[in-house]
Design an enzyme around this catalytic site. Structure first.
Site, PDB file in Angstrom:
ATOM      1  CG  PHE A 255     -55.960  10.931 -31.047  1.00  0.00           C
ATOM      2  CD1 PHE A 255     -55.880   9.811 -30.234  1.00  0.00           C
ATOM      3  CD2 PHE A 255     -56.542  12.092 -30.541  1.00  0.00           C
ATOM      4  CE1 PHE A 255     -56.360   9.843 -28.939  1.00  0.00           C
ATOM      5  CE2 PHE A 255     -57.031  12.130 -29.240  1.00  0.00           C
ATOM      6  CZ  PHE A 255     -56.936  11.002 -28.433  1.00  0.00           C
ATOM      7  CG  ASP A 256     -51.795   7.736 -37.355  1.00  0.00           C
ATOM      8  OD1 ASP A 256     -52.047   8.478 -38.321  1.00  0.00           O
ATOM      9  OD2 ASP A 256     -51.478   6.539 -37.481  1.00  0.00           O
ATOM     10  N   GLY A 257     -54.592   8.529 -37.440  1.00  0.00           N
ATOM     11  CA  GLY A 257     -55.892   8.021 -37.860  1.00  0.00           C
ATOM     12  C   GLY A 257     -55.960   6.516 -37.980  1.00  0.00           C
TER      13      GLY A 257
END
Length: 315
Positions: A178-180
């Site tokens: 996951f990206d943030g």
């Protein structure tokens, strides 16, 4: 209603309780390579597309971008059932498609020939398929159609856009990255960065350090995946989660970590890239899927053979 008229139950697959399972809906173009068939649809229309699919219904389709992700999900289910044959908190994968039932037989046959444990096939023809996401209690929707992804996000369902690409064969362990900002978290800091620059974004993060960030479009799915992850220990887990962000760990990492802790979302590995390209670290991780809101990051991941899914921020 599409549920009764256009839904085909796969009786060879264990049916799950949607209130207990983590339901993932995929479209046909997400799990199979249907680019040739899609070109026929665009160039010659629906009738020719249906004829082509019917004429080739016993010829198995090649895997698409999300194919290995679905296989890895099945591996997690296998490990869960080995631990407890009565386990109800399983993954449940369904196909949600704008195909008509008469053109869908090739999809069903291909899934069976590849050993994919798809519990339901929902063929809704020209209807808006996303209206059935909540009906099936879907927690993640993967589609190759941007409009459908945006509609799903607007309905409050975690969703991402899949691009057809060549992918490397990852391990059996399910690995999700996951990206943030604008993925797990809201885009509040991203907006400040784009409008006022990095210095103001860093200042904002320091002021807001003790305040958890807002919810991003994939938070709900990540929390459900996190619950699945907690059923296993560190050494024997068939699930591993990663957080790979462009943020700097020194200046902008503290709030991110505190937010994840506040949510109760344990991540196995976190990488604060400080603006560096994500492709090299993704090549080391070899995930089954990488979620990001930046098209440049998606393209970099694709160049490295990483299955990627864009979370649109401009729906």
């Amino acid at each position: 209603m599409a549920d009764s008229e256009n839904t085909i139950i796969n009786t060879s697959v264990r049916q799950k309780d949607p209130n207990e399972a983590l339901v993932i809906a995929v479209t046909t173009r997400a799990i199979f390579n249907l680019e040739k068939e899609h070109e026929i649809f665009l160039a010659k229309g629906k009738d020719e597309y249906v004829k082509h699919q019917q004429a080739n219904e016993n010829i198995s389709l090649e895997p698409g971008t999300a194919f290995a992700f679905v296989q890895a999900v099945q591996f997690v289910n296998k490990k869960l059932l080995e631990r407890d044959p009565e386990e109800k908190g399983l993954f449940d994968v369904i196909v949600l498609s704008n195909n008509s039932p008469e053109s869908g037989m090739r999809i069903i046959n291909s899934a069976k020939q590849h050993g994919l444990e798809i519990s339901k096939f929902c063929f809704v023809s020209d209807e808006d398929s996303t209206q059935y996401l909540k009906t099936h209690n879907v927690k993640l929707f993967l589609s190759a159609d941007r409009t459908d992804v945006c509609k799903a996000l607007q309905r409050g369902v975690s969703a991402a856009l899949i691009f057809q690409q060549e992918v490397q064969a990852p391990s059996t362990q399910l690995r999700v990255v996951f990206d943030g900002d604008a993925v797990l978290f809201s885009d509040e800091t991203d907006r400040i960065f784009h409008e006022k620059g990095l210095e103001e974004a860093v200042r904002y993060e320091k002021v807001m350090e003790a305040v958890p960030m807002g919810d991003g479009p994939l938070k709900a799915f990540a929390l459900h995946l996190g619950k699945m992850r907690k059923k296993f220990g560190q050494e024997d887990s068939p699930v591993r989660t990663y957080f790979v962000t462009a943020r700097s760990g020194r200046d902008m990492g503290i709030r991110a970590i505190k937010t994840l802790r506040q949510w109760g979302l344990a991540i196995d590995e976190a990488f604060f890239m400080d603006g560096a390209p994500k492709g090299p670290i993704l090549s080391k991780i070899q995930p089954h899927i990488f979620f990001d809101d930046g098209l440049h990051n998606i393209q970099g991941a694709q160049d490295a053979g990483i299955p990627s899914a864009l979370v649109p921020c401009d729906c």
